[in-house]
Structures are given as C-alpha cells and as structure tokens.
Design a protein around this motif. Structure first.
Motif, PDB file in Angstrom:
ATOM      1  N   LEU A  36       0.836  -1.200   0.000  1.00 32.27           N
ATOM      2  CA  LEU A  36       0.000   0.000   0.000  1.00 32.27           C
ATOM      3  C   LEU A  36       0.874   1.255   0.000  1.00 32.27           C
ATOM      4  N   ARG A  37       1.895   1.261   0.853  1.00 27.29           N
ATOM      5  CA  ARG A  37       2.738   2.446   0.949  1.00 27.29           C
ATOM      6  C   ARG A  37       3.551   2.665  -0.312  1.00 27.29           C
ATOM      7  N   THR A  38       3.986   1.566  -0.920  1.00 29.66           N
ATOM      8  CA  THR A  38       4.726   1.699  -2.175  1.00 29.66           C
ATOM      9  C   THR A  38       3.842   2.279  -3.262  1.00 29.66           C
ATOM     10  N   VAL A  39       2.643   1.726  -3.385  1.00 37.12           N
ATOM     11  CA  VAL A  39       1.745   2.170  -4.445  1.00 37.12           C
ATOM     12  C   VAL A  39       1.338   3.633  -4.241  1.00 37.12           C
TER      13      VAL A  39
ATOM     14  N   TRP B  94      -2.374  14.267  -4.293  1.00 39.61           N
ATOM     15  CA  TRP B  94      -1.675  14.754  -3.105  1.00 39.61           C
ATOM     16  C   TRP B  94      -2.121  14.168  -1.766  1.00 39.61           C
ATOM     17  N   THR B  95      -3.220  13.396  -1.717  1.00 36.59           N
ATOM     18  CA  THR B  95      -3.559  12.733  -0.455  1.00 36.59           C
ATOM     19  C   THR B  95      -2.402  11.854   0.036  1.00 36.59           C
ATOM     20  N   PRO B  96      -1.692  11.148  -0.880  1.00 37.36           N
ATOM     21  CA  PRO B  96      -0.573  10.331  -0.416  1.00 37.36           C
ATOM     22  C   PRO B  96       0.488  11.115   0.354  1.00 37.36           C
ATOM     23  N   LEU B  97       0.776  12.349  -0.060  1.00 36.53           N
ATOM     24  CA  LEU B  97       1.777  13.136   0.663  1.00 36.53           C
ATOM     25  C   LEU B  97       1.285  13.449   2.078  1.00 36.53           C
TER      26      LEU B  97
ATOM     27  N   LEU C 162     -10.516  -4.956   2.837  1.00 37.16           N
ATOM     28  CA  LEU C 162     -11.379  -4.220   1.906  1.00 37.16           C
ATOM     29  C   LEU C 162     -10.856  -2.812   1.677  1.00 37.16           C
ATOM     30  N   THR C 163     -10.444  -2.138   2.760  1.00 38.57           N
ATOM     31  CA  THR C 163      -9.925  -0.781   2.609  1.00 38.57           C
ATOM     32  C   THR C 163      -8.669  -0.782   1.741  1.00 38.57           C
ATOM     33  N   THR C 164      -7.772  -1.732   2.000  1.00 43.88           N
ATOM     34  CA  THR C 164      -6.544  -1.810   1.213  1.00 43.88           C
ATOM     35  C   THR C 164      -6.860  -1.984  -0.266  1.00 43.88           C
ATOM     36  N   ILE C 165      -7.764  -2.918  -0.558  1.00 46.22           N
ATOM     37  CA  ILE C 165      -8.126  -3.159  -1.959  1.00 46.22           C
ATOM     38  C   ILE C 165      -8.742  -1.899  -2.574  1.00 46.22           C
ATOM     39  N   PHE C 166      -9.581  -1.226  -1.816  1.00 42.78           N
ATOM     40  CA  PHE C 166     -10.242  -0.027  -2.307  1.00 42.78           C
ATOM     41  C   PHE C 166      -9.202   1.053  -2.651  1.00 42.78           C
ATOM     42  N   VAL C 167      -8.269   1.303  -1.722  1.00 38.31           N
ATOM     43  CA  VAL C 167      -7.252   2.336  -1.966  1.00 38.31           C
ATOM     44  C   VAL C 167      -6.385   1.970  -3.160  1.00 38.31           C
ATOM     45  N   LEU C 168      -5.966   0.701  -3.221  1.00 40.70           N
ATOM     46  CA  LEU C 168      -5.158   0.254  -4.354  1.00 40.70           C
ATOM     47  C   LEU C 168      -5.900   0.482  -5.665  1.00 40.70           C
ATOM     48  N   ALA C 169      -7.187   0.188  -5.672  1.00 39.32           N
ATOM     49  CA  ALA C 169      -7.979   0.337  -6.901  1.00 39.32           C
ATOM     50  C   ALA C 169      -8.049   1.803  -7.320  1.00 39.32           C
TER      51      ALA C 169
END
Lengths: 301, 272
Positions: A114-117, A177-180, B9-16
């Motif tokens: 998640l953090r990488t992406v 910019w949400t990631p930052l 679910l949250t992880t998948i949602f953010v990744l998507a």
C-alpha cells in the motif's frame, strides 16, 4: 557551553586561506541565486510598475497595475476559483490522509504494498497526471464513458460542464496529493510517545476517547504543518489545469496562475501580469508567515 | 475477524483508486485511435505498439527524453556541489554580523516565494541573453531553484555530524576544506542522496518554466513535449496515452528504486 562552542569554531577557522574559506564556499551558490532568482525578482518588481506594448516598456505607471487588479472581474474571479479549489482540495486531503494514516498505524500484511503504491501519484509528472484524468473524463475516449456504456448508459460529460470540470479538478488534486498528506501524518503518528496511550489503555479508554483526547491534540502541530505546506503548494497549481482544462469551460477552472500566464504570454500584457504575479507572491508569503506564527503559538501552548 | 476484513477491503479499495487511472492510461496507449473513440473497449482487444513507435519516429520523443536527462543531470549536479558547500559554510562557520545565518534565512525566504512570481522576468532575462530554447537557459534556471533547496536540506544534515571528527582530521594535517571533503561529505552521503533524489524528481517534472522558456524539440523537455500533443482540435488520444506512459515511466521507476530515501526527504521537513 555556548561560548565554548563558539570559541572552538573561531579556533577552527584558523588563519590565512582558511579565513576566506566560508566566503569562497558560499560564493558559487549565491552567485547563481543572485543572477537567476534575485535579479529577476527585482526586475519583476520594476516591470510591474510599467506598461508594455509588444514586449517592450513604454511608460512608467507606478502602482496603477496593482490598483487595476482589484477592479478586474477576471482577476477577482480567478482568485475566487483558486481559493475555492485550495480550500476544498486541501481539507479533503487532510481528512482522507489522516484517516488512512490512522488505519495504517498498526502493521498488517499488505501495508508495504500500500505504501509503495501510494508513492506513485505524487511522483508522476503533473502533466501526466492531467493526461490520466483527461483519459478518464473525456466524453468520447474516457473511462467513465466506457464504463457507463458497458453498463448500458450514455456518454458522461465532465470537462464540458463548469461545475463538473471544477469537481474533476479537485478530484485530480485529491488523487495526486492525499498520499503526501498520508506520509507526513503517518510519520507524525509514528513519532508520538507510547506512554500516554498505554496509560489510557490501562484506564480502559475507548478508541474514540483516545483519538479525541490524545492523538488529535498531539498531532495538531504536524497536521498544521502538512496543511500549510499543501496550501502554499496548491496555490501555485498550474501544470494540471493547463493540460486538463486550460482554465475552462469559460472561467470555471481558471486558477490565478493560469490567468497570469495567459495575461503575460497570450495577451502580452507584461507589466500587468508582473503585478499579478507579485501579488500572488505577497499573498503566499503572508500565508506562510502567519502560519509560522500560528505554529509557534501552538508550540508554546 | 471483522477488523481484518475491513482492513483487506480498505486496502483493496485504496489500491484500486490509485491504480485504475494508471491501468486506463496503459490500456489506452495499447489501442488504436479507432478502438478508443468508436468501440470504447475496457481493455485493448487488438493490442498494438504503434503509438509508441510513432512517438519516436514522428514526434521527436527521443529529443525530449535526451533534453530532460541532460538538463536534470546538470542542474542537479551543479546545485548539489554549490549547495553542499554553501550549507556547510552556514552550518559550521560564525561570520561577522551573523552573516551566515542571514544568508540562510534569505535563501529560505526565496524558497517560500512561488516560482511563478519570477516567470516573466526570467523569460525576459533569457530572451536578452539569447538563451531561450536552449539547454543552458533551462539548466541555469533549475540550478538556481535547486541551490536554495539543497542549502536548506543539507544544512540540517551537516549540523548532525559532530565537529570533533573534522578537528581530528585537521590535527592530522588536513586543511579545513580537505576535512570537509574527506570527512564530512562522505558522512553526509545519505543526506546528500535524499537531497539529490528530491531535486531530480522536481526538476524532471517541472513544466511551467519549460513551457515559457522552450519552443522547439531542440530544448523541450519531456513534460513540455508531452503537452504539445494536447490541445489540438482533434486530440490524438492514443499518442497522448503513450506519451503519458513514456513520460511517467522513468520517474516512477526511479522513485520506487529509491523509495526509502524519498519518503524520508518528503516527510523530514514536516515532522522535525
């Protein structure tokens, strides 16, 4: 202690050539900065008090350009659009970024992925980010239209409609910019001391109480800095709008930077545009300094 | 169990949310313009690399890429050398009238001012020097921006390194500059790397000054060249998507490669 350090530094400086060393080390960088930043800054101030025709100055007009700005409906509108854009984008980013940071505070599988992406949106060239979103919004080639058609609907109009285009721009900024915001707030959360939280758990406090009484107050300085940084940055947004909408439709997404650019390079009103840019600079500096003062007050309390 | 499910679910949602736009870009870049506008397919039914080939054979993307690499390399390299020296002087020396502190504050103030403020005068300056549409004009501009950034970043890294190490080297016969070069600089290498990485990102991605200062493939950078594909009345979506992929690839690859330094650089200023 302090004077001891000072004395040692003086001794370190030694004699002879070493005496000139600090100046020699500062000189190259300062020269570049003076030539390419400070001289233009001064030149820009001078240009802002002049009237131009076909790219050369024809008259000194004093503060006329600055006064004229405030009765220029297009300038006032672009200022209003910019303020709306910044306020909306930054507050959404702060809320989403904070929520996501709280969510990621506990280690779990998948968090590294998640953090990488999440790094990707903020490092992609802003021009390409705008292309990404044009390809989503376009009424003929866009992803939204393709999805809608796949589900039996019709074409989707985003960039042709003033309100939709503005929302589309905010969505782009939030995506980028949400990631930052998330990374800064996560680093802030990870640097908080453990003891108060353990004490609260021993006392049996619920997670909402812990958040309202401990996490949020302790995070306020970091949150404030993140918001200030983003606000200053968002104020100068240019690339994404230039490629996504060019300010349109009409003036719906014409941020102040776009208006300034058009005034300078499309309408060739060099002096007027210079005054506009100086005004933007002053607004941002005022924002930054009042933010610094605010932060000092938070620190003190 | 339910928290675990919520997490997944949250992880998948953010990744998507993050990856879907990127998927669409890549997918569009592999379609023909006909397939894009008339069939509206969700994935390329007849994948083709024509769009990429066209960028390099017809649209000078080779030049844009070269220009970007040259300009980024030189402006970051020069700024790192000048910036590290300046930062060291500010961090270590005490000059009359606290001059070093004033210089530091001055550079920081320059950093806060949005670059757009000097867009017009820099354009006029480059015009009068005959440096419009040249590598040199862009390199000079970006170097100046990077110097203020490098000084500001590097200063805090130098402050973390104890003075005693330099003193020891000087007792052993090093000159002051020699001690800086042989002792302090290598110790500050991680900080130097974080600074360089950040400067590379910002410089490679810069658009506004490239837009004003360049006009032909002789000096146009990647973002500038990509933007020229857009805005014509009949938009060539397929080329645009391919250009987006080519434009994003080097910098995303670079960012993922140096991820750890990058996160440190991005968040350092705020949390300290």
């Amino acid at each position: 202690m302090q004077t001891g350090m000072q004395a040692r530094k003086y001794r370190l400086q030694g004699a002879g050539l070493d005496l000139a060393l600090p100046y020699l080390m500062l000189a190259p960088g300062l020269m570049v900065v003076l030539g390419v930043l400070v001289y233009p800054l001064w030149d820009g101030l001078r240009a802002s008090t002049r009237a131009y025709r076909y790219g050369s100055p024809v008259a000194d007009v004093g503060f006329h350009n600055y006064v004229q700005l405030w009765s220029d409906a297009q300038f006032l509108n672009s200022l209003w659009v910019t303020v709306k854009f910044v306020a909306l984008s930054v507050s959404i980013e702060a809320v989403l970024g904070f929520a996501l940071a709280l969510f990621c505070l506990h280690e779990f599988r998948g968090i590294r992925l998640l953090r990488t992406v999440l790094i990707i949106p903020m490092v992609i060239t802003p021009v390409v980010v705008a292309i990404l979103f044009r390809l989503i919004y376009a009424s003929d080639a866009g992803m939204l239209t393709a999805l809608s058609e796949a589900m039996g609907g019709g074409g989707v109009q985003i960039l042709g409609n003033p309100l939709n285009a503005f929302i589309g721009l905010v969505v782009l900024d939030v995506w980028e910019w949400t990631p930052l915001m998330f990374l800064i707030l996560l680093a802030g959360l990870q640097s908080l001391p453990h003891e108060p939280f353990e004490a609260a758990r021993v006392d049996g406090a619920g997670s909402w109480r812990v958040f309202a009484d401990l996490t949020f107050p302790m995070m306020r300085p970091v949150l404030a800095i993140a918001i200030v940084l983003r606000t200053i940055d968002a104020f100068g947004t240019f690339d994404q709008v230039f490629v996504l909408t060019r300010g349109g439709p009409g003036e719906a997404t014409r941020l102040i930077s776009i208006y300034g650019y058009d005034t300078a390079f499309k309408f060739q009103q060099t002096g007027y545009a210079a005054a506009l840019f100086v005004t933007i600079g002053l607004v941002v500096l005022a924002l930054a300094f009042s933010a610094i003062r605010l932060l000092r007050r938070i620190d003190a309390s | 169990m339910s928290t675990r499910l919520a997490r997944i679910l949250t992880t998948i949602f953010v990744l998507a949310i993050v990856l879907l736009p990127i998927y669409w870009l890549v997918s569009t870049s592999l379609k023909s313009n006909r397939e894009i506008t008339q069939e509206g397919t969700l994935y390329p039914h007849v994948p083709t690399l024509d769009n990429y080939v066209r960028l390099f054979t017809e649209k000078q993307f080779g030049s844009y890429l070269t220009n970007s690499l040259v300009v980024t390399f030189f402006s970051v390299a020069i700024a790192l050398v000048f910036g590290a020296m300046g930062a060291y002087a500010i961090a270590r020396f005490r000059l009359p009238f606290a001059a070093e502190r004033k210089v530091g504050l001055f550079l920081l103030t320059l950093r806060i001012i949005p670059p757009v403020v000097i867009l017009i005068p820099v354009y006029l300056l480059m015009l009068s020097l005959g440096l419009l549409d040249s590598w040199l004009g862009l390199i000079a501009t970006y170097t100046a921006f990077n110097v203020t950034f490098c000084v500001w970043m590097m200063e805090s890294f130098f402050r973390e390194i104890p003075v005693d190490l330099e003193e020891a080297a000087m007792v052993d016969g090093d000159s002051r500059f020699g001690a800086f070069r042989r002792i302090t600089l290598p110790l500050a290498a991680p900080g130097l790397a974080a600074t360089a990485i950040f400067a590379v990102l910002v410089t490679f991605n810069e658009f506004l000054f490239a837009l004003a200062l360049t006009a032909t493939p002789r000096a146009m950078t990647m973002p500038r060249g990509t933007a020229t594909l857009i805005g014509r009345i009949d938009t060539d979506w397929a080329s645009m998507a391919a250009a987006g992929v080519i434009g994003a690839l080097p910098i995303v690859f670079f960012a993922l490669l140096v991820q750890r330094h990058l996160v440190r650089g991005l968040t350092m200023g705020a949390v300290k």
